[in-house]
Enzyme design. Structure first.
Site, mmCIF file in Angstrom:
data_model
loop_
_atom_site.group_PDB
_atom_site.id
_atom_site.type_symbol
_atom_site.label_atom_id
_atom_site.label_comp_id
_atom_site.label_asym_id
_atom_site.label_seq_id
_atom_site.Cartn_x
_atom_site.Cartn_y
_atom_site.Cartn_z
ATOM 1 N N SER A 144 0.788 -1.297 0.197
ATOM 2 C CA SER A 144 -0.290 -0.106 0.491
ATOM 3 C C SER A 144 0.923 1.448 -0.135
ATOM 4 O O SER A 144 2.439 1.557 0.661
ATOM 5 C CB SER A 144 -0.923 0.163 1.467
ATOM 6 O OG SER A 144 -1.373 1.521 0.972
ATOM 7 N N TYR A 157 -1.936 1.068 10.781
ATOM 8 C CA TYR A 157 -1.618 -0.068 9.231
ATOM 9 C C TYR A 157 -0.877 1.165 8.345
ATOM 10 O O TYR A 157 0.022 -0.328 7.921
ATOM 11 C CB TYR A 157 -2.989 0.724 8.655
ATOM 12 C CG TYR A 157 -3.118 0.516 7.419
ATOM 13 C CD1 TYR A 157 -3.759 -0.962 7.065
ATOM 14 C CD2 TYR A 157 -3.262 1.140 6.326
ATOM 15 C CE1 TYR A 157 -3.989 -1.585 6.338
ATOM 16 C CE2 TYR A 157 -3.171 0.950 5.095
ATOM 17 C CZ TYR A 157 -3.440 -1.219 4.795
ATOM 18 O OH TYR A 157 -3.844 -1.367 3.376
#
Length: 251
Positions: A144, A157
């Protein structure tokens, strides 16, 4: 080589209900993929996902898999490779977590880290070793852009994805010359169930767009893929923004 030209005949999706994983499977089935393993926790959603791919003409099998149960990975994933060659493994599982809640609940934060990083390290190594043993194959890891630089809004995250990204890059170097191709995919904000209800970031994309980028990356034997491609330039700039200024940016 069965996965020549980026068109695998067989695919293993780790995270069998992942919307990106299923979009990729659908796209590859329309090309050349005929056998698909969906690895995930047994559930009606996993069964429905398998049925949807069977309707496209693929031979689809489900495999019990839990990212957090690392002790079972070698046995359960290794068994798949004993049934025949796997041309491509897509590591597509992960959890976003809830930053506000997780900051005050260390156990919840640890669960995010263990799922996104520890579970991925375990499954990634098991699959990479199996691919190496068969002499060919691609391991595609969904990272990501959140891992490029920790942000106040989602640093738990983001840090887990940063670890995963570094691991996958190193694994790619370790597999170089073995016949195994490791590709890291760095999407931005993807419109999925996981992000539903959250404010969209600029350059938001879709599972189908990520799937298209994955297929193109496979054909090019890319090592890193950004989705959309413009994020490469954006994140390159953000990495060099001074920290005091970065804290003030609405990112």
């Amino acid at each position: 080589m069965k996965d020549a030209f980026g068109a695998p005949q067989s695919l293993l999706v780790l995270g069998g209900t992942s919307e990106i994983g299923l979009a990729t499977a659908r796209r590859l089935i329309t090309r050349r993929t005929r056998t698909v393993w969906l690895a995930g926790r047994p559930s009606p959603a996993l069964t429905a996902a398998a049925d949807s791919l069977r309707a496209l003409g693929a031979d689809v099998r489900t495999v019990p898999f839990d990212a957090l149960d690392t002790e079972s990975h070698e046995e359960r994933l290794g068994k798949i490779f004993t049934e025949g060659d796997v041309d491509m493994v897509l590591l597509a599982f992960g959890v976003l977590g809830d930053q506000v809640r997780d900051e005050s609940d260390p156990l919840a934060a640890v669960r995010v880290a263990q799922t996104n990083y520890t579970g991925a390290v375990s499954a990634g190594l098991v699959c990479a070793q199996a691919l190496q043993a068969q002499g060919h194959g691609s391991l595609v890891v969904l990272s990501s852009v959140a891992g490029e630089r920790a942000r106040r809004a989602n640093f738990i995250y983001g840090s887990s994805k940063a670890g995963l990204d570094a691991f996958a890059q190193g694994l790619g170097d370790a597999m170089h010359g073995t016949g195994v191709h490791v590709m890291v995919v760095r999407p931005g904000f993807v419109r999925t169930r996981m992000t539903a209800g959250r404010e969209e970031a600029p350059l938001a994309t879709t599972p189908e767009a990520v799937a298209t980028a994955i297929e193109l990356g496979l054909r090019r034997r890319s090592e890193t893929v950004w989705v959309p491609g413009a994020l490469r330039v954006v994140m390159s700039a953000l990495r060099h923004v001074p920290r005091p200024l970065f804290r003030r940016l609405p990112v």
